[in-house]
Scaffold this motif. Structure first.
Motif, PDB file in Angstrom:
ATOM      1  N   VAL B  27     -11.720 -23.545  38.439  1.00  0.00           N
ATOM      2  CA  VAL B  27     -13.344 -24.437  38.907  1.00  0.00           C
ATOM      3  C   VAL B  27     -13.229 -25.493  39.820  1.00  0.00           C
ATOM      4  O   VAL B  27     -12.027 -26.422  39.612  1.00  0.00           O
ATOM      5  CB  VAL B  27     -13.980 -25.093  37.631  1.00  0.00           C
ATOM      6  CG1 VAL B  27     -15.209 -25.596  37.891  1.00  0.00           C
ATOM      7  CG2 VAL B  27     -14.315 -23.879  36.602  1.00  0.00           C
ATOM      8  N   LEU B 157     -17.506 -30.883  29.678  1.00  0.00           N
ATOM      9  CA  LEU B 157     -17.719 -29.965  29.045  1.00  0.00           C
ATOM     10  C   LEU B 157     -19.203 -29.934  28.075  1.00  0.00           C
ATOM     11  O   LEU B 157     -19.349 -30.950  27.391  1.00  0.00           O
ATOM     12  CB  LEU B 157     -16.720 -29.338  28.062  1.00  0.00           C
ATOM     13  CG  LEU B 157     -15.421 -29.419  28.413  1.00  0.00           C
ATOM     14  CD1 LEU B 157     -14.202 -29.228  27.478  1.00  0.00           C
ATOM     15  CD2 LEU B 157     -14.993 -28.415  29.702  1.00  0.00           C
ATOM     16  N   VAL B 189     -18.402 -27.971  33.080  1.00  0.00           N
ATOM     17  CA  VAL B 189     -18.409 -26.673  32.759  1.00  0.00           C
ATOM     18  C   VAL B 189     -19.649 -26.465  31.476  1.00  0.00           C
ATOM     19  O   VAL B 189     -19.488 -27.070  30.569  1.00  0.00           O
ATOM     20  CB  VAL B 189     -17.141 -26.348  32.216  1.00  0.00           C
ATOM     21  CG1 VAL B 189     -16.875 -24.975  31.426  1.00  0.00           C
ATOM     22  CG2 VAL B 189     -15.885 -26.447  33.322  1.00  0.00           C
ATOM     23  N   SER B 202     -26.184 -23.601  38.048  1.00  0.00           N
ATOM     24  CA  SER B 202     -24.796 -23.475  38.277  1.00  0.00           C
ATOM     25  C   SER B 202     -24.635 -23.264  39.713  1.00  0.00           C
ATOM     26  O   SER B 202     -25.389 -22.465  40.471  1.00  0.00           O
ATOM     27  CB  SER B 202     -24.335 -22.385  37.483  1.00  0.00           C
ATOM     28  OG  SER B 202     -24.758 -22.296  36.360  1.00  0.00           O
TER      29      SER B 202
END
Lengths: 247, 369
Positions: B27, B157, B189, B202
């Protein structure tokens, strides 16, 4: 009744409490030991409650709770006698220790303050664990994980998350244990030594031995005032709501 | 671009069950990366391995170029927003947000400044003294985000944090999260089973199924050029035909359905031993009563079973002749098709280019739509 004297109303019974050092010394000692026992019980009960609610799986959880409960199916007297069989000079523990060669000769382990405190801790442990388990069960595991994720170490997790969350359970457990210990008679009488006089024994002596019901009533009233006062102070110190705690 | 998070060949088994099976991905710094998959596909396991709550059986997790193997969650430069947010109910908003800073040993003025600045940033200034249970769902959401962002993690996250919100608030928070991410520039994420959440927010989406990634792509490609039947099925709505592939004398390929319909295919499938294929056509790729009949359009006579009115999302439920299979066709609300009523017979058609086909999967596909 505690204000009754030979000639009507009097404060004589309370005066006797203040003037006789043996009375108020016992009183202070009883209060101090009760607080001490409550603290010890709390320190032992917290990890046990945490272990039962959060660490083990459901089946073992049930089994452990039963193990905790089983000794309380018998009376306090039998439990105390059990300890006496284990600890006395000709008891099981001494037998083993001498057998292992750790002691040259058997040692009397009963009739001192430490044994008495241990007995009191043992007899009141359950009443601390059960309320704490009740609260801890509703503690979401993700709160502990979140704290861990945000950088908290184990001690900080206990200090900042688990203990504040369990506070209502801790306080109600502490109140129950404190009252039980303060008002207990058998354990201090049977396991304590000749210097381990408990205030309940003073009341017993006044009423049963000296037939001084008025003095006994005064002592009983003092004990009630004392326990109320200490619980009030403890609630204030921990900023807990009494209504929430007794729920 | 710098790589914020790099996962290499990571696997995790629970007993004999493989939860995560040899996954690798990178990522880039500052991106919004989503992991999309049905429940039980292993996405939360993957996330918990990145956060450090689980140790992978094999493989490594690198954050900002540093191997995180064996490093405890409280020492990793990542923070996790839990599904239920896990705000501390015994503390107020301010203490919740300040929790992480205090654990780092920061004290006094600097904590106060940072917390107030962060509360302002998430739109909750002056909320510091409120209790957690006095806030609404959306506000709690923002406190949870503030509590993590204040630690300036390399990677944030998020484990389905919008799951518990009602539909309206969820739509709102989607946009808000996306804006917030663009503003703070932290790498996100995001794990979800809601394809709309993943697509809207996203930069990249990984579609996960049974422990592995089916496809890692940007949302447009995922929708328009799915790599596998699973992706075609799971992302967006799709009409599915089971058919046999046939080649005519001119070298054109056709799909012949079990009901006897024949559709032109733009690209043939490399057939595996069993030669059934799955043909997917998006509801919005289907044109109602096509006027300009391009030569190779697939035309189908259908009867309208029902009109499913849902504003901009309205659809027709149609059944082809000699068939029982129901198809969905999107119904544009530009008054052009107002004449269509239930039980009408109409024509539908689509460009073979707009359809995708794959070898038939052995029924293990996720069936809940």
């Amino acid at each position: 009744m505690s204000f009754q004297g030979r000639s009507g109303f009097t404060l004589e019974n309370y005066g006797a409490f203040l003037t006789e050092p043996i009375y108020w010394l016992t009183f202070v000692r009883t209060a101090w030991y009760s607080i001490l026992v409550t603290c010890i019980v709390l320190i032992i009960a917290l990890p046990i409650a945490f272990f039962i609610t959060k660490v083990v799986n459901l089946r073992i959880q049930g089994a452990l709770l039963v193990l905790l409960l089983v000794p309380f199916w018998t009376s306090e007297l039998i439990r105390v006698y059990g300890w006496m069989i284990l600890l006395r000079e000709s008891g099981v523990l001494n037998h083993f220790l001498v057998g292992l060669g750790l002691f040259k000769q058997p040692k009397e382990m009963l009739y001192n303050d430490i044994t008495m405190i241990m007995g009191l801790v043992y007899t009141s442990m359950l009443f601390m664990i059960i309320p704490i388990i009740g609260v801890m069960e509703s503690l979401d595991d993700s709160l502990i994980e979140a704290a861990y994720d945000l950088g908290a170490k184990k001690i900080a997790i206990w200090r900042e998350i688990i203990i504040p969350y369990s506070m209502p359970g801790i306080m109600s457990g502490s109140i129950i244990v404190f009252m039980l210990v303060l008002g207990s008679y058998l354990t201090p009488k049977l396991m304590g030594g000749k210097y381990s006089l408990w205030f309940t024994e003073q009341i017993y002596n006044q009423i049963i031995i000296y037939f001084n019901w008025n003095q006994g009533a005064a002592f009983g009233f003092l004990l009630l005032v004392l326990s109320s006062l200490i619980i009030w102070v403890a609630l204030k110190l921990t900023k807990q709501d009494f209504r929430k705690v007794i729920k | 671009m710098q790589i914020a998070l790099s996962v290499k060949n990571i696997s995790k088994k629970f007993g004999d069950l493989p939860a995560v099976n040899d996954i690798s991905f990178d990522v880039e710094d500052g991106k919004f990366f989503s992991i999309l998959g049905p429940s039980g596909c292993g996405k939360t396991t993957l996330l918990r391995m990145i956060a450090g709550f689980l140790q992978p059986d094999t493989g490594t997790v690198e954050i900002g170029g540093k191997n995180m193997l064996g490093i405890e969650p409280n020492k990793r430069p990542v923070n996790l927003i839990f599904q239920n947010l896990a705000l501390f109910p015994m503390m107020n908003v301010y203490d919740n947000v300040a929790f992480g800073l205090r654990r780092r040993g920061e004290k006094g003025k600097s904590v106060e400044q940072k917390v107030n600045a962060m509360l302002k940033r998430v739109g909750l200034p002056d909320y510091g003294l409120k209790k957690i249970n006095q806030l609404s769902g959306g506000q709690n959401q923002r406190v949870a985000i503030a509590r993590c962002l204040i630690l300036e993690p390399s990677v944030l996250l998020l484990d389905e944090p919008l799951g518990a919100l009602d539909a309206k608030l969820r739509e709102h928070m989607k946009v808000e999260l996306k804006k917030l991410q663009a503003e703070v520039g932290t790498t996100f994420v995001y794990v979800t089973h809601d394809q709309s959440e993943a697509m809207v927010m996203s930069d990249y989406v990984a579609v996960m199924n049974a422990g592995h990634f089916e496809q890692l792509d940007n949302p447009q490609n995922l929708y328009n050029k799915p790599f596998s039947a699973f992706v075609a099925h799971f992302v967006g709505k799709n009409n599915k035909f089971i058919a046999k592939q046939r080649k005519d004398e001119n070298g054109n390929f056709f799909a012949e359905t079990v009901d006897g319909h024949s559709f032109k295919l733009s690209r043939p499938v490399d057939l595996k031993d069993d030669n059934f294929i799955e043909l997917y056509v998006r509801p919005e790729a289907v044109i109602i009563n096509p006027k300009i009949t391009k030569e190779n359009f697939n035309i189908l006579n259908v009867s309208v079973k029902a009109i499913l009115f849902d504003g901009a999302n309205s659809r027709l439920l149609v059944v082809p002749e000699n068939s029982k299979q129901e198809l969905i066709v999107s119904l544009p609300q530009n008054r052009q098709f107002d004449y269509i009523k239930a039980k009408d017979k109409i024509k539908i058609g689509w460009d073979p280019e707009a359809a995708v086909c794959f070898n038939k999967t052995d029924g293990k596909i996720y069936e809940e739509l």
